[in-house]
Design an enzyme around this catalytic site. Structure first.
Site, short mmCIF file in Angstrom:
data_model
loop_
_atom_site.label_atom_id
_atom_site.label_comp_id
_atom_site.label_asym_id
_atom_site.label_seq_id
_atom_site.Cartn_x
_atom_site.Cartn_y
_atom_site.Cartn_z
N LYS A 281 -4.05 88.68 63.35
CA LYS A 281 -5.48 88.97 63.27
C LYS A 281 -6.27 87.83 63.89
O LYS A 281 -5.81 86.68 63.91
CB LYS A 281 -5.90 89.09 61.79
CG LYS A 281 -5.45 90.37 61.11
CD LYS A 281 -6.00 90.42 59.69
CE LYS A 281 -5.57 91.69 58.98
NZ LYS A 281 -6.11 92.93 59.56
N ARG A 355 0.85 100.44 54.77
CA ARG A 355 1.50 101.76 54.69
C ARG A 355 3.01 101.61 54.59
O ARG A 355 3.69 102.44 53.97
CB ARG A 355 1.08 102.62 55.89
CG ARG A 355 1.48 102.07 57.23
CD ARG A 355 0.67 102.66 58.39
NE ARG A 355 -0.69 102.10 58.45
CZ ARG A 355 -1.60 102.45 59.37
NH1 ARG A 355 -1.32 103.37 60.27
NH2 ARG A 355 -2.80 101.89 59.37
#
Ligand code: BES
Ligand code: MN
Ligand code: ZN
Length: 503
Positions: A281, A355
């Site tokens: 990120k 996920r």
């Protein structure tokens, strides 16, 4: 954990000493006990509130110091708006606003007059008012070494005890037990989300779950080896870049009379820090990713609330705890992992890690516990913040009844959810050339493709997914919260269980 103030409930009568807080209806007409105080002051209270232009409108207040004749030191009047129209969550917010008025005043003991002119607050509503005060009182000063000293200054003294004068003190006392359990649950979740990742890693987080044993919750913690045996390649792939081992904590509350009653299941994403991994990120704002375990925090807070209020339901909570780090051992974009379900996943972006964690935890809980339903909570996508901002959590579900129940609990608690679609056309977007699926869709519908991914691990069990990336952290200040973490979901799901899933 926040140490809340002590609360006692007493019959309504005009207090003769101390600091008092009272509620006033929009028309400014005092309820009986406040009117009695006003009478003792020979109308000074009325005059003072008029001078302060106080009418009782929502969010207005008047602070009257040393009113002669009544004996009390101070009375703070809080406008409630149109009392008759107040909903349950309005009353919680009103309690929060009341607490907000006390801030910086150095008040340690308080008497609250919980009475309206033409609305009777029942025991539950009175307890709700106090719960709102407790939620607002939360401050996270665990990491401030100077707090102790500044607490000596009068303005920083904390509220220690509250006496609530109300119509039905017995009922209020009874309901307060429940509300206290819930407020504690919310604040436990906030503490977990606010904690930095150097202090709260997967092992420490699992220890927090283990504390629930004191309340009668059975807690099992699986380590890397145990998860390896179960074949949880998706979860373990996320954690492998960190030197901190991963954990899966499973909490069981057996509150139903019927031990064989199928449980309801809550599953939380617990990424203690999300750097993005090799798909790193950007630096700006990355510190917020200490909150990427808001789902897991909610599940722990919820289990605390359910156990401490003695919910008559069988409930399983499960949290997948990992740290997503880049390192020489981290998983790479392009890696193909095998999930516990046997389905293979091409990891095209290591930042779509939540996920992967949920896939294995959900699969395991589905098979091991055969739950009535599964609800997962996850700070899953930035895209949900684009879609819904901070007002609603995203709701995705394969079950209309469960969705409606969640929406109703959202309205009742003020922890709102908004349903977004699932559809085979979106599901196709995560098909992979090289494996059964890939962990990202295209540039569009990012929150939906994330939900579609999770759905591939739920079979036909009734299921709902709550994307709480916008609601769990980086919260705007509200009547009941001034902290970075909100504790979102604890009140929502406690309400859901209480309304529909208890004996
Ligand atoms: N933890 C983030 C999502 C997030 C973003 C939570 C902002 C809270 C605030 C999640 O793991 C993530 O990185 N999602 C990616 C998915 C993308 C790579 C498909 C995102 O939203 O950008
Ligand atoms: Mn991520
Ligand atoms: Zn994440």
């Amino acid at each position: 954990m926040t140490n809340f103030f002590d609360v006692t409930f007493d019959e309504l009568e005009a207090p003769e000493t101390g600091v008092v807080l009272a509620l006033v209806d929009k028309d400014g007409v005092f309820p009986p006990v406040v009117a009695a105080i006003d009478k003792a002051t020979k109308g000074h209270l009325k005059k003072a509130s008029k001078t302060a232009d106080f009418s009782g409108a929502a969010k207005t207040s008047a602070d009257v110091l040393a009113p002669t004749g009544a004996g009390i030191d101070r009375i703070i009047l809080l406008g409630a708006g149109v009392a008759k129209k107040l909903s349950d969550s309005d009353i919680i917010n009103l309690g929060g606003a009341a607490m907000g008025l006390l801030s910086g005043k150095g008040i340690t003991e308080l008497t609250v007059i919980a009475e309206f002119k033409d609305k009777t607050l029942d025991g539950g509503a009175t307890a709700d008012l106090v719960m709102g005060m407790m939620l607002r009182a939360y401050v996270d000063d665990r990491y401030k070494s100077k707090t102790k000293k500044s607490n000596d200054k009068s303005a920083n003294r904390k509220l220690k005890s509250v006496r609530v004068l109300c119509k039905n003190p017995k009922a209020a006392t009874k309901h307060m037990k429940t509300r206290l359990a819930i407020a504690e649950g919310v604040c436990i979740a906030r503490d977990l989300v606010n904690a930095p990742a150097n202090i709260l890693g997967p092992e420490e987080f699992a220890s927090e779950a283990e504390k629930l044993r004191d309340a009668g919750v059975e807690v099992t913690v699986l380590d890397d080896e145990a998860m390896e045996k179960l074949g949880m390649g998706a979860l373990l792939g996320v954690g492998q870049g960190s030197h901190k081992p991963s954990r899966l904590a499973i909490m069981e509350w057996k509150g139903s009379k019927n031990a064989k009653e199928k449980p309801v299941a809550f599953i939380g994403k617990g990424v203690v820090f999300d750097t993005g991994g090799i798909s790193l990120k950007p630096a700006k704002g990355m510190e917020d990713m200490k909150g990427d375990m808001g789902g897991a925090a909610c599940v722990v807070g919820l289990m605390h609330a359910l156990a401490h209020r003695g919910a008559k339901a069988n409930v399983v909570g499960a949290i997948g705890l990992v740290e997503n780090m880049p390192s020489s051992n981290a998983q790479r974009p392009g890696d193909i992992v095998t999930s516990m379900s046997g389905q293979t996943i091409e990891v095209l972006n290591t930042d779509a890690e939540g996920r992967l964690v949920l896939a294995d935890v959900i699969w395991h809980i589905k098979n091991a516990y055969k739950p009535k339903f599964m609800i997962d909570l996850a700070t899953l996508t930035g895209a949900i913040i684009v879609a819904l901002g901070k007002e609603h959590a995203g709701l995705f579900s394969n079950d209309d009844d469960l969705s409606e129940q969640l929406a109703a609990s959202g309205h009742a608690t003020g922890e709102k959810v908004w349903r977004l679609p699932l559809d085979p056309a979106y599901d196709k977007m995560i098909d992979s050339k090289n494996a059964d699926m890939k962990n990202i869709g295209g540039p569009q519908a990012g929150s939906i493709t994330a939900a579609q991914f999770i759905q591939r691990f739920v079979d036909d069990v009734p299921w709902a997914h709550l994307d709480i990336a916008g609601t769990a952290m980086a919260s705007k200040s509200s009547a009941i919260n001034t902290s970075w973490a909100s504790g979102f979901g604890v009140r929502l799901l406690d309400h859901l269980v209480a309304e529909h899933y208890e004996d």
